[in-house]
Structures are given as structure tokens and as C-alpha cells.
Design a protein around this motif. Structure first.
Motif, PDB file in Angstrom:
ATOM      1  N   LEU A   1      20.028  33.507  57.440  1.00  0.00           N
ATOM      2  CA  LEU A   1      18.734  34.042  58.029  1.00  0.00           C
ATOM      3  C   LEU A   1      17.446  33.259  57.752  1.00  0.00           C
ATOM      4  O   LEU A   1      16.524  33.516  58.769  1.00  0.00           O
ATOM      5  N   ALA A   2      17.306  32.481  56.812  1.00  0.00           N
ATOM      6  CA  ALA A   2      16.440  31.537  56.676  1.00  0.00           C
ATOM      7  C   ALA A   2      16.202  30.701  57.558  1.00  0.00           C
ATOM      8  O   ALA A   2      15.161  30.121  58.095  1.00  0.00           O
ATOM      9  N   GLY A   3      17.213  30.086  58.115  1.00  0.00           N
ATOM     10  CA  GLY A   3      17.706  29.044  59.143  1.00  0.00           C
ATOM     11  C   GLY A   3      16.909  29.736  60.492  1.00  0.00           C
ATOM     12  O   GLY A   3      16.318  29.004  61.389  1.00  0.00           O
ATOM     13  N   VAL A   4      16.843  31.084  60.641  1.00  0.00           N
ATOM     14  CA  VAL A   4      16.330  31.650  61.903  1.00  0.00           C
ATOM     15  C   VAL A   4      15.038  31.611  61.856  1.00  0.00           C
ATOM     16  O   VAL A   4      14.084  31.463  62.962  1.00  0.00           O
ATOM     17  N   LEU A   5      14.168  31.520  60.771  1.00  0.00           N
ATOM     18  CA  LEU A   5      12.874  31.592  60.590  1.00  0.00           C
ATOM     19  C   LEU A   5      12.215  30.092  60.768  1.00  0.00           C
ATOM     20  O   LEU A   5      10.954  29.888  61.048  1.00  0.00           O
ATOM     21  N   ILE A   6      13.027  28.906  60.671  1.00  0.00           N
ATOM     22  CA  ILE A   6      12.714  27.442  60.920  1.00  0.00           C
ATOM     23  C   ILE A   6      12.675  27.418  62.407  1.00  0.00           C
ATOM     24  O   ILE A   6      13.668  27.452  63.248  1.00  0.00           O
ATOM     25  N   PRO A   7      11.641  26.912  62.938  1.00  0.00           N
ATOM     26  CA  PRO A   7      11.140  26.506  64.244  1.00  0.00           C
ATOM     27  C   PRO A   7      12.172  25.186  64.565  1.00  0.00           C
ATOM     28  O   PRO A   7      12.347  24.335  63.600  1.00  0.00           O
ATOM     29  N   GLY A   8      12.768  25.134  65.788  1.00  0.00           N
ATOM     30  CA  GLY A   8      13.641  23.666  66.095  1.00  0.00           C
ATOM     31  C   GLY A   8      12.796  22.530  66.238  1.00  0.00           C
ATOM     32  O   GLY A   8      12.986  21.418  65.855  1.00  0.00           O
ATOM     33  N   THR A   9      11.329  22.926  66.427  1.00  0.00           N
ATOM     34  CA  THR A   9      10.537  21.545  66.627  1.00  0.00           C
ATOM     35  C   THR A   9      10.263  20.919  65.224  1.00  0.00           C
ATOM     36  O   THR A   9      10.018  19.821  64.950  1.00  0.00           O
ATOM     37  N   ALA A  10      10.446  21.713  64.178  1.00  0.00           N
ATOM     38  CA  ALA A  10      10.058  21.159  62.498  1.00  0.00           C
ATOM     39  C   ALA A  10      11.618  20.351  62.266  1.00  0.00           C
ATOM     40  O   ALA A  10      11.384  19.600  61.446  1.00  0.00           O
ATOM     41  N   LEU A  11      12.558  20.580  63.125  1.00  0.00           N
ATOM     42  CA  LEU A  11      13.828  19.937  62.548  1.00  0.00           C
ATOM     43  C   LEU A  11      14.113  18.555  63.342  1.00  0.00           C
ATOM     44  O   LEU A  11      14.919  17.774  63.181  1.00  0.00           O
ATOM     45  N   ALA A  12      13.363  18.414  64.548  1.00  0.00           N
ATOM     46  CA  ALA A  12      13.463  17.230  65.430  1.00  0.00           C
ATOM     47  C   ALA A  12      13.353  15.883  64.886  1.00  0.00           C
ATOM     48  O   ALA A  12      14.420  15.247  65.060  1.00  0.00           O
ATOM     49  N   LEU A  13      12.320  15.814  64.197  1.00  0.00           N
ATOM     50  CA  LEU A  13      12.176  14.597  63.560  1.00  0.00           C
ATOM     51  C   LEU A  13      13.119  14.235  62.530  1.00  0.00           C
ATOM     52  O   LEU A  13      13.809  12.841  62.382  1.00  0.00           O
TER      53      LEU A  13
ATOM     54  N   LEU B   1      18.307  11.275  61.133  1.00  0.00           N
ATOM     55  CA  LEU B   1      19.521  11.234  60.688  1.00  0.00           C
ATOM     56  C   LEU B   1      20.585  10.483  61.588  1.00  0.00           C
ATOM     57  O   LEU B   1      21.547   9.967  61.157  1.00  0.00           O
ATOM     58  N   PHE B   2      20.404  10.849  62.580  1.00  0.00           N
ATOM     59  CA  PHE B   2      21.049  10.406  63.938  1.00  0.00           C
ATOM     60  C   PHE B   2      20.983   8.920  64.093  1.00  0.00           C
ATOM     61  O   PHE B   2      21.762   8.100  64.650  1.00  0.00           O
ATOM     62  N   SER B   3      19.443   8.565  63.978  1.00  0.00           N
ATOM     63  CA  SER B   3      19.454   6.972  63.936  1.00  0.00           C
ATOM     64  C   SER B   3      20.400   6.238  62.914  1.00  0.00           C
ATOM     65  O   SER B   3      20.690   5.068  62.963  1.00  0.00           O
ATOM     66  N   GLU B   4      20.287   6.892  61.851  1.00  0.00           N
ATOM     67  CA  GLU B   4      21.134   6.172  60.280  1.00  0.00           C
ATOM     68  C   GLU B   4      22.730   6.167  60.909  1.00  0.00           C
ATOM     69  O   GLU B   4      23.385   5.181  60.582  1.00  0.00           O
ATOM     70  N   ILE B   5      23.178   7.010  61.387  1.00  0.00           N
ATOM     71  CA  ILE B   5      24.714   6.967  61.680  1.00  0.00           C
ATOM     72  C   ILE B   5      25.068   6.469  63.324  1.00  0.00           C
ATOM     73  O   ILE B   5      26.119   6.316  63.773  1.00  0.00           O
ATOM     74  N   GLY B   6      23.849   5.912  64.007  1.00  0.00           N
ATOM     75  CA  GLY B   6      24.141   5.269  65.153  1.00  0.00           C
ATOM     76  C   GLY B   6      24.462   6.080  66.381  1.00  0.00           C
ATOM     77  O   GLY B   6      24.835   5.914  67.434  1.00  0.00           O
ATOM     78  N   LEU B   7      24.100   7.653  66.511  1.00  0.00           N
ATOM     79  CA  LEU B   7      24.062   8.470  67.464  1.00  0.00           C
ATOM     80  C   LEU B   7      22.794   8.931  68.227  1.00  0.00           C
ATOM     81  O   LEU B   7      22.881   9.520  69.116  1.00  0.00           O
ATOM     82  N   ALA B   8      21.647   8.176  67.860  1.00  0.00           N
ATOM     83  CA  ALA B   8      20.664   8.280  68.543  1.00  0.00           C
ATOM     84  C   ALA B   8      20.774   7.738  70.053  1.00  0.00           C
ATOM     85  O   ALA B   8      21.382   6.645  70.282  1.00  0.00           O
ATOM     86  N   ASN B   9      19.978   8.462  70.954  1.00  0.00           N
ATOM     87  CA  ASN B   9      20.038   7.850  72.353  1.00  0.00           C
ATOM     88  C   ASN B   9      21.313   8.076  72.822  1.00  0.00           C
ATOM     89  O   ASN B   9      22.006   7.267  73.763  1.00  0.00           O
TER      90      ASN B   9
ATOM     91  N   PHE C   1      11.617  19.322  73.723  1.00  0.00           N
ATOM     92  CA  PHE C   1      11.161  18.411  72.445  1.00  0.00           C
ATOM     93  C   PHE C   1      12.368  17.671  71.905  1.00  0.00           C
ATOM     94  O   PHE C   1      12.230  16.487  71.499  1.00  0.00           O
ATOM     95  N   LEU C   2      13.600  18.344  71.530  1.00  0.00           N
ATOM     96  CA  LEU C   2      14.415  17.531  71.029  1.00  0.00           C
ATOM     97  C   LEU C   2      15.132  16.273  71.957  1.00  0.00           C
ATOM     98  O   LEU C   2      15.458  15.309  71.372  1.00  0.00           O
ATOM     99  N   PRO C   3      15.300  16.510  73.517  1.00  0.00           N
ATOM    100  CA  PRO C   3      15.791  15.439  74.040  1.00  0.00           C
ATOM    101  C   PRO C   3      14.476  14.278  74.048  1.00  0.00           C
ATOM    102  O   PRO C   3      14.856  13.021  74.238  1.00  0.00           O
ATOM    103  N   LEU C   4      13.245  14.689  74.036  1.00  0.00           N
ATOM    104  CA  LEU C   4      12.148  13.911  74.207  1.00  0.00           C
ATOM    105  C   LEU C   4      12.327  12.861  72.807  1.00  0.00           C
ATOM    106  O   LEU C   4      11.932  11.740  73.037  1.00  0.00           O
ATOM    107  N   VAL C   5      12.686  13.470  71.719  1.00  0.00           N
ATOM    108  CA  VAL C   5      12.785  12.431  70.587  1.00  0.00           C
ATOM    109  C   VAL C   5      14.024  11.710  70.325  1.00  0.00           C
ATOM    110  O   VAL C   5      14.017  10.691  69.752  1.00  0.00           O
ATOM    111  N   MET C   6      15.187  12.533  70.920  1.00  0.00           N
ATOM    112  CA  MET C   6      16.386  11.766  70.603  1.00  0.00           C
ATOM    113  C   MET C   6      16.744  10.727  71.812  1.00  0.00           C
ATOM    114  O   MET C   6      17.311   9.695  71.457  1.00  0.00           O
ATOM    115  N   LEU C   7      16.309  10.891  73.128  1.00  0.00           N
ATOM    116  CA  LEU C   7      16.627  10.052  74.185  1.00  0.00           C
ATOM    117  C   LEU C   7      15.475   9.146  74.674  1.00  0.00           C
ATOM    118  O   LEU C   7      14.413   9.373  74.641  1.00  0.00           O
TER     119      LEU C   7
END
Length: 331
Positions: A164-176, A181-189, A263-269
Motif C-alpha cells: 500500500l505504501a508503494g501505491v502512494l509513491i509516484p513513479g517519477t520519484a523512482l526513475a532516477l 541501478l540499471f546502469s550498475e548492472i549494465g541494463l540501461a539503454n 519519463f521512465l523511457p526518457l531517463v533510461m533510453l
């Protein structure tokens, strides 16, 4: 004695038809013996039906409000349909809510073939992101919600509160944080950078738990266990079918969320070949000052991008209607 008999016989003869005779059971009057009874029952039925209907002024207010809401939501779609038939010069030089020298097929063909068909690739990317992500999110939400609703284990309520707490967190706050995290494991872009975050739906887990608790009877699950069915089979054959309206809701919500996600594709790709439609159309709009024809391509691409959502809503809404009748009829 004869006098008494004659008096008694006369008294009985003088009584009206249908009156009770002492010492005899009263006779039941035939259905046609009470004139007007059917009319009175029909009048009572009409009065009962009329009393359940809302007043005329309430119906007028309701229809008026619904009409205003429909116009509010459909006006942008109408503008998009009209504008997709115009050239870039006509978009700014003619009335926006009416057609002017329409050539819809010609303009849409230009959208699909521009830059070696890059829009088709963006469209396919969006279908893959939204389709695969929404399907995976729906299955995970169904399994998690079913388990939280039908199994008792330590920490169940704590896990649910975290969700339920996860429902309250906006997705834009998790994008960065996700990008780091994905840059560290080589999955960015990569495709995985957009797909993996899309399969998590806290709202879907919440909705599936609430619906499973109400729509999946414990007695039915116990009967299946007595018949020898395993837990996986019970979930796949009984749980998923009974939860179909909730699963359709989760799928549609997640599909629309991923399809419109920007926003998520803009940050990731950073590779334009991996862009979804929303990010690709934004890139076209950024170059429209130097290439004015991109204004028309952006509008035409936006029109094509809403078609899958309209088709999906029209196809799947019947499952919502069937879900509304659950529990309305007592067996």
C-alpha cells in the motif's frame, strides 16, 4: 315443527349470494366474481413502478451532466481526428474544429514512411512494452493478491502495508534511482530497462487481494482440495477465472500507464530505435521548428497512438459488465 322449518328455509333463501351459512364452510368466490380486482392490482403495480423512478428533474440533471462530461472528453479526440487530415500549414491557418481539403490516407502514409519507417518501430516498441509489461504485471498481481487473500502466514499484513505504501509513491520519484541501478548492472539503454519496472504494479496487487477475498469462496477452494487438486491448479483453474474482472481492470490500467509513460523511457533510453511512441513524438516536435512538416507528422502519429487504447477498451469492457453482476443473484 313444519313452521320452524319453513322459517329457517326462508331465512337462508333471503341471504345474499356468497354469504356464509351457519354450519357450512364459506365458498370461495371464483376469480371473476370480484369485478375490478384485476384493475386495482394493475393500478397498484403501476404505482409501485412509478414510485421507483427518479423525478424528471433529476433525470434531466443527470443526462445534462453526463453530456457535458462526454463533450469534455471527446472534444480533444475530435480535434485530433480533424487535425490528422490537414497539412502543417492548414493546422495553423484554418479553423481547428473543421476539415479543410482533407487527405487523411496520404498524410498518415507519410507518417508511417518518414525516416525509413521509424514511427512503425516506435509503435512496435510501445506494443511490446505495454503488452508484455501489462500481461506480466497482471499475472504477478493476481498471484500476489490471491496469496495475500487466501493464505495465512506470518507477516502477511506487514507485506500488504508495504505494498500500500508503494501505491502512494509516484513513479517519477523512482526513475532516477532505477536508472542508477540499471546502469550498475549494465541494463540501461536496453529494452529491459523499461520492461522490468513495468511488471511491478502495487495498485494491481491491492485490487487483486480485495477482489479475491470477496469473489473466491473458501468453501470452493476446500472442495477442490478434497478432490485432490493442487494449489497451483486451484489458482490457475478457479482463482484466475473468478478474478477475471479484476484482472481485466489491472491489465487495462497497466497497459494505459505503460503506453503513456514518458519519463521512465526518457531517463533510461538514449537510442532512438528503442523509443516508445510518446518519446518519439516528442523528439519530432523538438525538430518541428526546423522541419515544419513534423507538426503534421506529430499530430498524425498522436492520432494513430490512441487507436490501440480505443480498440482494447472496446474489446475488454464486456468483462467489466459481467463482473458487475457477481453476487447479485442468490443461488
Amino acid at each position: 315443527m313444519n313452521e320452524a322449518n319453513d322459517l329457517a328455509g326462508g331465512a337462508i333463501a333471503d341471504q345474499p349470494t356468497g354469504a356464509a351459512v351457519p354450519g357450512q364452510a364459506p365458498e370461495t368466490a371464483p376469480s371473476g366474481a370480484r369485478p375490478g380486482a384485476g384493475r386495482r392490482r394493475a393500478a397498484r403495480g403501476r404505482a409501485g413502478r412509478g414510485g421507483s423512478e427518479p423525478p424528471l428533474r433529476h433525470r434531466i440533471i443527470t443526462v445534462s451532466l453526463l453530456t457535458v462530461a462526454a463533450v469534455y472528453f471527446l472534444t480533444p479526440v475530435y480535434w485530433l481526428v480533424v487535425s490528422s487530415t490537414k497539412s502543417s500549414s492548414d493546422l495553423f491557418g484554418t479553423f481547428g474544429f473543421w476539415f479543410h481539403d482533407p487527405h487523411p490516407l496520404d498524410y498518415l502514409h507519410r507518417v508511417l514512411t518518414y525516416d525509413d519507417g521509424i514511427y512503425v518501430r516506435w509503435f512496435a516498441n510501445s506494443l511490446m512494452y505495454a503488452g508484455v509489461g501489462a500481461l506480466a504485471a497482471t499475472l504477478l498481481s493476481a498471484a500476489a493478491g490471491y496469496a495475500l487473500a487466501k493464505y495465512r502466514f506470518p507477516g502477511r499484513e506487514g507485506i500488504f502495508n508495504v505494498i500500500l505504501a508503494g501505491v502512494l509513491i509516484p513513479g517519477t520519484a523512482l526513475a532516477l534511482p532505477l536508472y542508477l541501478l540499471f546502469s550498475e548492472i549494465g541494463l540501461a539503454n536496453t529494452y529491459w530497462a523499461v520492461l522490468i519496472p513495468s511488471v511491478v504494479s502495487p495498485f494491481g496487487v491491492y485490487l487483486c487481494r480485495i477482489y479475491a477475498a470477496a469473489a473466491v469462496p473458501d468453501s470452493l477452494l476446500e472442495a477442490a482440495r478434497i478432490d485432490g487438486a493442487g494449489e497451483a491448479r486451484i489458482f490457475s483453474t478457479l482463482g484466475l477465472r473468478l478474478m477475471t474482472p479484476a484482472l481485466v481492470t489491472v491489465f487495462l490500467f497497466q497497459f494505459v500507464h505503460i503506453w503513456n509513460n514518458f519519463f521512465l523511457p526518457l531517463v533510461m533510453l538514449s537510442d532512438s530505435d528503442l523509443y516508445p511512441i510518446q518519446l518519439g513524438l516528442t523528439s519530432w516536435q523538438g525538430y518541428a521548428d526546423r522541419q515544419p512538416e513534423l507538426y503534421q507528422y506529430t499530430v498524425g502519429g498522436a492520432f494513430l497512438s490512441v487507436l490501440p487504447l480505443m480498440v482494447l477498451m472496446g474489446v475488454l469492457q464486456r468483462y467489466w459488465r459481467t463482473g458487475l453482476t457477481e453476487g447479485s443473484v442468490k443461488a
